[in-house]
Design a protein around this motif. Structure first.
Motif, PDB file in Angstrom:
ATOM      1  N   GLN A   1      -3.088  -1.754   9.614  1.00 52.19           N
ATOM      2  CA  GLN A   1      -3.142  -2.485   8.345  1.00 52.19           C
ATOM      3  C   GLN A   1      -2.181  -3.674   8.360  1.00 52.19           C
ATOM      4  OE1 GLN A   1      -2.180  -0.116   4.890  1.00 52.19           O
ATOM      5  NE2 GLN A   1      -3.283  -1.475   3.517  1.00 52.19           N
TER       6      GLN A   1
ATOM      7  N   ALA B   1       0.832  -1.204   0.000  1.00 48.55           N
ATOM      8  CA  ALA B   1       0.000   0.000   0.000  1.00 48.55           C
ATOM      9  C   ALA B   1       0.870   1.258   0.000  1.00 48.55           C
ATOM     10  CB  ALA B   1      -0.928  -0.006   1.211  1.00 48.55           C
TER      11      ALA B   1
ATOM     12  N   ASP C   1      -6.124   0.528  -1.841  1.00 42.62           N
ATOM     13  CA  ASP C   1      -6.378  -0.882  -1.503  1.00 42.62           C
ATOM     14  C   ASP C   1      -6.781  -1.680  -2.740  1.00 42.62           C
ATOM     15  OD1 ASP C   1      -5.817  -0.310   1.113  1.00 42.62           O
ATOM     16  OD2 ASP C   1      -7.909  -0.086   1.735  1.00 42.62           O
TER      17      ASP C   1
END
Length: 873
Positions: free
Chosen positions: A464, A95, A124
């Protein structure tokens, strides 16, 4: 290329199928004159390796090389590291790489400025699509990869989604195509075995098919052992095939646990528990663990849901600039502060929390050091100092700098060992690069050093990363039950299989990448929606090789009927066509227990010999409203803990207004009245949430003008402020030998004014309705509060009057007087003496269950008011 089928019959059940695989493989090699020791047998999953090797050894022949594509590639050569901005298949790092790529795209940066959340979602989706495309290319032979990318470019450009999605798809494609590293599985195409044998189960494997096509082109013999079955053509059923219809979630969980236990008691071990519904499975697991059943879990959970992550996140949330006091208390309770607590008094934290809730402090800045005990103050300062060193510095730092600071913070708190001792503690520290270093030149090293993040961005990256990492708990030595996904249960020799959640969700296809349509997926060789459905059906059909299969589902979801999975309907029809009975109803093995209903009497308590040391006006009112409430609140000292995170309400405004009026009358004269009220309002509003306090602040502006008008009229009548927030005590029965002699009445009077005739006026501020206050004083002997205050002031040497002062009535400031309050005080003292003496002698303290006091009583669950039988009412 040769193909052989492994049908579904008594000779090809889950326990016997590996012997059939070995027999067919040996026969095919012998027929072809091939050496088994130079051949390779490819299996779908690593869990198949042990039974396959064991069955082949039992044949007394040379074993081929039994592997999965992944295990064979790993054994032949190491996997190449992703370099800077290359796809690493680490979602959090990829990411960051995607954001760096999009930084060069003006359209993407425009979206980032306009809508940060939409930009993060686009990142994403970009990462998801790029990873899928790169995986698809790795399933081709190396010499076909260039043609794959050329075809992929044509396919992506032919798609006609929105302009933004099209641009993202092209970026994902070129990002994946720019990765020129050899795939980890490329070494398989260079291998020259005597033969390839592939066991196909759960649908076709694109990589295995590519290997077989390459082998055929080079003249290497190949065999496909097809274990896949068509659900609609099933003609054989397990010896025990049953279905349980459950009423609700809890019923299904209990029935699932009962089914597992029944299989174990029947000697059908190990039992596979299919992880179809993770929420349901957690409940089933808890029920089985209570019975001491050994479980091994192949599904695991994300690191974000582990205990170690919860404790670490409490530390990071407390370090945020807008951290609340509740988040700081959570930090002090966590394992990251265990060593801090160990060096101080055990009561330091409980005393600190109790004081915070009592004072209503909501932010760390509102904590008053002068009110803390020595141990609590030390704990608070040590934690604040350690975290301050982490937060001080530039608002934007490299990701590596943030991680270095976090590592130093953990060391200052001596928190590493307590974290490691928790479940998933060591994997957590490794996932966040807190106890290891990335390889030089790798994508991880590049992004850690080059990515600049603020505090919120760092917290988002931590979240994340932990969401993307899986943790598998260590399995017990003797696992009786194995929790596994549906696909990984195929062809494994379980004694029985239990599948909860066999409703409409079973067999439903999982969603594919958002940027890759079904048509594009077909052209790229990725699973289409139909193929994903077929793979799910194939995995389900393989369960029929088990000796015993128990399916469980709910018939309703709330008030709505819940249909069975279409796979169950297809199975039932197929079995009926084959002449079988089909799904048998599950027989609940739990013995029924009949519980006779029992009438719930009105609650009552007794406390002989237990007289409280002191009583307040609220405690006396509780005794008069409901003796049982008094018993719970005063004698048992039960109370609800105030919520630090609760939004400001009318009671908070009332407390603020009380403090403000006290300060106003104490400091009056230093400034003009209106100016003093306004300045005090601004001062006392510090530390309160501005947005929540805004409507009350607006209400105060109206109040201030009205109050000054009322005050002028009040003083014109000869009244003068004498004292405020006056603490008083009284021992009403202090004479020697009286059973209640030690008891003290305590109270704090909002305000005492001296009137022109020399009498004292007791004023109690109220922010409630005037109508309610008038109801209280309409029957003076029943008004407790002002009567108690008058009793506390009975030795003041002056006549007493009392009134409630309504501060925020729509009509203005309203005084509600209590007539003849001294008489009411005398009646209260006499009645209280009788009640307390009766209680001391063992009289019952019943729950009355009536009136407003009952409707909002926090002890309602203790007295079971809602469960009383009709006879008790």
């Amino acid at each position: 290329m040769d193909r052989m089928n492994l049908p579904l019959d008594g000779q090809h059940g889950a326990a016997a199928i590996w012997a059939r695989v070995a027999e067919q493989g040996i026969g095919w090699l012998r027929e072809r004159g091939l050496e088994a020791r130079d051949a390779v047998l490819i299996l779908p999953f690593a869990q198949h390796l042990a039974p396959a090797r064991r069955s082949w050894m039992q044949q007394g022949r040379w074993l081929p090389r039994v592997e999965t594509t992944h295990s064979l590639a790993s054994a032949l050569a190491p996997t190449g590291l992703a370099e800077a901005l290359q796809i690493s298949f680490d979602a959090a790092i990829d990411a960051l790489s995607a954001k760096a790529l999009l930084a060069q795209q003006s359209w993407a940066q425009a979206l980032r400025r306009q809508d940060g959340r939409a930009f993060d979602l686009a990142v994403d989706r970009l990462v998801e699509a790029a990873q899928q495309m790169l995986r698809a290319s790795h399933q081709r032979a190396p010499q076909q990869r260039e043609a794959f990318w050329a075809e992929a470019r044509i396919a992506v450009q032919a798609e006609t989604p929105g302009r933004f999605e099209s641009a993202l798809s092209l970026v994902a494609l070129e990002w994946a195509a720019s990765d020129t590293r050899p795939a980890a599985t490329d070494v398989l195409f260079a291998l020259r075995p005597s033969a390839w044998m592939v066991l196909q189960a759960g649908g076709s494997d694109p990589l295995a098919e590519a290997l077989l096509a390459d082998a055929e082109a080079r003249g290497i013999p190949a065999l496909v052992l097809k274990a896949d079955l068509e659900l609609d053509e099933v003609a054989h059923a397990p010896a025990l095939l049953e279905q349980a219809l459950c009423e609700n979630f809890e019923d299904q969980a209990q029935c699932s646990a009962a089914a597992v236990l029944a299989h174990l008691q029947a000697g059908r071990a190990p039992v596979a528990l299919i992880a179809q519904d993770r929420v349901l499975l957690r409940r089933v697991r808890a029920l089985l663990e209570r019975r001491g059943v050994g479980l091994a879990d192949e599904t695991g959970w994300t690191l974000a849901t582990s205990p170690a992550a919860a404790h670490l996140m409490s530390l990071l949330r407390a370090a945020a600039p807008q951290a609340t006091l509740d988040e700081w208390l959570a930090l002090l309770k966590s394992e990251t502060c265990r060593q801090l607590r160990a060096h101080l008094d055990d009561q330091a934290l409980p005393v600190l929390e109790a004081l915070c809730r009592k004072r209503g402090w909501r932010t760390p800045q509102s904590v008053r050091f002068d009110e803390l005990s020595e141990a609590s103050l030390s704990l608070w300062r040590l934690a604040r100092s350690a975290v301050r060193q982490f937060t001080e510095g530039p608002s934007e730092r490299s990701l590596q700098a943030w991680l270095d600071g976090l590592k130093q913070l953990l060391q200052r708190l001596q928190a590493e060992e307590p974290l490691i001792a928790l479940d998933a503690g060591q994997p957590l520290l490794d996932a966040l690069w807190l106890q290891r270093q990335p390889w030089p030149g790798s994508a991880h090293e590049h992004m850690l050093q080059q990515t600049l993040l603020d505090a919120a961005g760092f917290l988002a990256w931590i979240d994340q990363t932990l969401e993307a990492q899986q943790y598998l708990p260590p399995a017990p030595e003797q696992a009786q039950v194995l929790v596994t996904p549906l696909a990984r249960a195929m062809l494994r020799p379980f004694g029985a299989i239990v599948l909860p959640g066999a409703d409409a969700q079973l067999g439903a296809a999982t969603a594919g990448p958002a940027l890759i349509s079904d048509r594009l997926a077909a052209r790229l060789g990725l699973p289409t929606l139909q193929q994903r459905r077929e793979a799910s059906a194939a995995a389900f059909t393989q369960l029929l090789r088990a000796e015993a299969l128990t399916l469980l589902r709910c018939t309703r979801q709330g008030s709505e009927p819940l249909a069975a999975s279409p796979l169950l309907d297809r199975l039932s029809l197929a079995l009926q066509r084959a002449g079988h009975v089909g799904l048998q109803p599950w027989v609940d093995p739990r013995p029924p227990i009949e519980i006779a209903p029992q009438a719930q009497a009105r609650a009552a308590a007794a406390a002989p010999g237990r007289v409280p040391a002191s009583l307040s006006a609220s405690a006396i009112e509780s005794l008069r409203d409901c003796p049982y409430q008094f018993f719970a609140r005063v004698l048992l000292k039960l109370q609800e803990s105030p919520e630090l995170e609760a939004e400001l309400d009318k009671s908070d405004y009332g407390s603020w207004l009380h403090a403000l009026l006290h300060r106003f009358h104490q400091e009056r004269g230093a400034k003009p009245d209106a100016e003093l009220l306004a300045s005090l309002a601004d001062e006392l509003a510090q530390g309160l949430p501005p947005a929540e306090f805004l409507p009350y602040r607006a209400s105060f502006d109206r109040f201030a003008e009205r109050y000054l008008v009322w005050l002028a009229e009040h003083e014109a009548a000869g009244a003068r402020y004498e004292a405020g927030e006056q603490a008083r005590e009284l021992q009403p029965w202090s004479e020697s030998g009286h059973a209640l002699a030690p008891l003290v009445l305590r109270g704090r009077l909002d305000r005492i004014d001296r009137q022109a005739d020399g009498s004292l006026l007791l004023i109690d501020y109220k922010t409630g309705s005037v109508a309610g206050l008038k109801d209280k004083v309409a029957r003076p002997p029943e008004d407790t509060q002002l009567a108690v205050y008058a009793a506390l002031m009975r030795d003041a040497g002056a006549a007493l009057q009392a009134e409630y002062l309504a501060l925020d009535d729509s009509s203005g400031i309203v005084a509600v007087s209590h007539a003849d309050v001294e008489h009411s005080a005398a009646l209260l003292i006499d009645g209280l003496e009788q009640d307390l003496l009766a209680m001391e002698q063992g009289a019952a303290l019943p729950a009355l269950g009536e009136g407003r006091a009952c409707g909002f009583c926090e002890m309602r669950g203790l007295c079971r008011r809602d469960d009383w039988s009709e006879e008790a009412l």
